[in-house]
Design a protein around this motif. Structure first.
Motif, mmCIF file in Angstrom:
data_model
loop_
_atom_site.group_PDB
_atom_site.id
_atom_site.type_symbol
_atom_site.label_atom_id
_atom_site.label_comp_id
_atom_site.label_asym_id
_atom_site.label_seq_id
_atom_site.Cartn_x
_atom_site.Cartn_y
_atom_site.Cartn_z
ATOM 1 N N TYR A 1 34.794 33.120 46.452
ATOM 2 C CA TYR A 1 33.465 34.182 46.299
ATOM 3 C C TYR A 1 32.488 33.430 46.711
ATOM 4 O O TYR A 1 31.884 32.372 46.801
ATOM 5 C CB TYR A 1 33.495 34.453 44.761
ATOM 6 N N ARG B 1 29.643 38.522 45.419
ATOM 7 C CA ARG B 1 30.499 39.409 44.842
ATOM 8 C C ARG B 1 31.779 39.846 45.661
ATOM 9 O O ARG B 1 32.682 40.310 45.538
ATOM 10 C CB ARG B 1 29.877 40.550 44.365
ATOM 11 N N GLU B 2 31.724 38.953 46.911
ATOM 12 C CA GLU B 2 32.742 39.100 47.934
ATOM 13 C C GLU B 2 33.774 37.773 47.688
ATOM 14 O O GLU B 2 33.338 36.780 47.768
ATOM 15 C CB GLU B 2 32.343 39.195 49.266
#
Length: 134
Positions: A98, A101-102
């Motif tokens: 990560y 939040r990706e």
């Protein structure tokens, strides 16, 4: 829909097999994750396995899982030692991590007989000889 899922491209991340040392009897090898980014990566999960054929028989190694809460920018993490006897197999490392939040993921595969001295480079950040996939 699948088209609505963002395609997060993995850049500036590498998996490397480094020659750590050698003696008359054997060589010592380790696999590393190298973060070449200018930002840290978090919740890093790596699965590793080997597969292929030897003497016409299918061979599979155990699947190992490794977790790193954080790998800083311009840093590395030791994944695992690797035995030279697996260099004749496909050695697969599936990475997920990560940034914020990706989530990002990518599969890195060292093909049979690709971990050879003629493919060695000086590995960035580690400053050791080895083979790297970006």
């Amino acid at each position: 829909m699948k088209k609505d899922i963002p395609e997060n491209i993995v850049k500036d991340i590498a998996i490397a097999v480094a020659l750590e040392g050698e003696s008359v009897e054997s060589k010592t090898w380790y696999v590393y994750l190298i973060n070449l980014k200018n930002e840290p990566i978090e919740n890093v999960l790596i699965t590793s396995k080997g597969y292929g054929e030897k003497n016409g028989e299918p061979i599979k190694t155990s699947t190992l899982r490794h977790m790193f809460p954080l790998v800083e920018n311009s840093a590395y993490a030791l994944i695992e030692p690797i035995d030279e006897s697996t260099f004749g197999l496909n050695n697969e490392y599936w990475l997920s991590y990560y940034i914020g939040r990706e989530i990002f993921d990518k599969k890195f595969i060292f093909l049979p007989e690709s971990i050879v001295e003629s493919n060695f480079i000086k590995l960035p950040i580690l400053n050791k000889p080895g083979v790297m996939i970006r």
